[in-house]
Design a protein around this motif. Sequence first.
Motif, PDB file in Angstrom:
ATOM      1  N   HIS A 193      -0.668  -8.236  -0.051  1.00 42.40           N
ATOM      2  CA  HIS A 193       0.060  -7.638  -1.178  1.00 42.40           C
ATOM      3  C   HIS A 193       0.149  -6.124  -0.978  1.00 42.40           C
ATOM      4  CE1 HIS A 193       1.364  -6.684  -5.231  1.00 42.40           C
ATOM      5  NE2 HIS A 193       1.496  -7.963  -5.476  1.00 42.40           N
ATOM      6  N   ARG A 194       1.307  -5.570  -1.295  1.00 47.26           N
ATOM      7  CA  ARG A 194       1.505  -4.131  -1.100  1.00 47.26           C
ATOM      8  C   ARG A 194       0.578  -3.288  -1.971  1.00 47.26           C
ATOM      9  NH1 ARG A 194       5.692  -3.114   2.143  1.00 47.26           N
ATOM     10  NH2 ARG A 194       7.361  -4.682   2.341  1.00 47.26           N
ATOM     11  N   ASP A 195       0.123  -3.835  -3.111  1.00 44.84           N
ATOM     12  CA  ASP A 195      -0.810  -3.093  -3.952  1.00 44.84           C
ATOM     13  C   ASP A 195      -2.250  -3.203  -3.463  1.00 44.84           C
ATOM     14  OD1 ASP A 195       1.112  -2.111  -5.663  1.00 44.84           O
ATOM     15  OD2 ASP A 195       0.970  -3.792  -7.061  1.00 44.84           O
ATOM     16  N   MET A 196      -2.488  -4.053  -2.472  1.00 42.76           N
ATOM     17  CA  MET A 196      -3.829  -4.191  -1.884  1.00 42.76           C
ATOM     18  C   MET A 196      -3.711  -4.151  -0.357  1.00 42.76           C
ATOM     19  SD  MET A 196      -5.682  -7.089  -4.255  1.00 42.76           S
ATOM     20  CE  MET A 196      -4.642  -8.418  -3.630  1.00 42.76           C
ATOM     21  N   PRO A 197      -3.205  -3.066   0.196  1.00 43.78           N
ATOM     22  CA  PRO A 197      -2.896  -3.044   1.632  1.00 43.78           C
ATOM     23  C   PRO A 197      -4.109  -3.164   2.536  1.00 43.78           C
ATOM     24  CG  PRO A 197      -2.731  -0.842   0.670  1.00 43.78           C
ATOM     25  CD  PRO A 197      -2.891  -1.782  -0.471  1.00 43.78           C
ATOM     26  N   ASP A 198      -5.310  -2.832   2.013  1.00 43.48           N
ATOM     27  CA  ASP A 198      -6.498  -2.837   2.865  1.00 43.48           C
ATOM     28  C   ASP A 198      -7.290  -4.133   2.785  1.00 43.48           C
ATOM     29  OD1 ASP A 198      -5.923  -0.189   3.575  1.00 43.48           O
ATOM     30  OD2 ASP A 198      -7.021   0.588   1.851  1.00 43.48           O
ATOM     31  N   THR A 199      -6.791  -5.123   2.051  1.00 39.93           N
ATOM     32  CA  THR A 199      -7.570  -6.338   1.822  1.00 39.93           C
ATOM     33  C   THR A 199      -7.921  -7.052   3.115  1.00 39.93           C
ATOM     34  OG1 THR A 199      -6.461  -6.586  -0.297  1.00 39.93           O
ATOM     35  CG2 THR A 199      -7.647  -8.480   0.533  1.00 39.93           C
ATOM     36  N   PHE A 200      -6.947  -7.226   3.999  1.00 41.62           N
ATOM     37  CA  PHE A 200      -7.215  -7.922   5.259  1.00 41.62           C
ATOM     38  C   PHE A 200      -8.201  -7.136   6.112  1.00 41.62           C
ATOM     39  CE2 PHE A 200      -5.919  -8.458   9.801  1.00 41.62           C
ATOM     40  CZ  PHE A 200      -6.544  -9.683   9.996  1.00 41.62           C
TER      41      PHE A 200
END
Length: 294
Positions: A193-200
């Motif tokens: 998700h663009r609002d959670m770019p660092d999740t991966f």
Amino acid sequence: MRRLPPLTAIEAFVQVARLGSLKAAAEELSLSSPALSRRVQALERFVGRPLFERRHQALRLNDDGERLLAQIAPAIDRLSDAVETMMSGTEVMRLRLNVLPLFAAQRLIPKMPALRARHPQLHLDVDTGGHSLARLGDGIDVAIILAPMVEPAFYARRLDRNKVHVIGARSLVDGPNPLVEPRQLSRHTVLVHRDMPDTFVEWRQAAGLDELVPMAVDHFDSGSLMLEAAAQGIGVAFMLESHYADARDDRLVKLFDLDVDSAYSYWFVCRPRALNQRPVRIFHDWLIEALGAV
């Protein structure tokens, strides 16, 4: 008494400023574009200066326009609420809420009947557009955002804490070549998700797999579409534990038995002075209670 510009000119200015489009504002006010443009120009003549930068079909507020909008938009909103209250014969409190669609669908709307039963006079105008923090105080009273932290200029209350879940289609584990090891993600597309770019990246580091490179990383600006894409086997979604639990979709499974704390949380955000407004305070207190916020 000091002279005031026509209310129709002020209304036209506010709509164009908020929508950023003469055509969209004209449709909202049921006017032709030339008629709306004349109203905006009438206000500019009244104040003696231009309020917009005009670029082809787009209008963008200049510095004078920004200052004027910040001062008169809240007054226009209060005037609209006062007229609505008079017409309905009952007190109406209106809250302008910006919220991410997935949070609204999964966690807010299902609880709304309880809010309506407790506070029938409170009505919500729901906005799912972007740039919510920049618009607080200008057409938006409150925002529910997804972020690691919120800058101290705003009042912010954390609504949850979450873990990162790797979510995929059930067919990925039930098929002939089941996805059972994180390293196998190198053969799959990752959905972020663009609002959670660092999740991966958070999950990969916690799993000790810094060298893991998926086949591709696709970005979405809709959590609902991410979940559907994962259910259809288009990719493997890196989302929050609450997203998976609240989806209640039998087509989806959590992949891998690995718990990774997420830096991202949902936050209730408003400008500090907005807490003095009764609709904001009522919604704030109800939301904290309803979600059991941390």
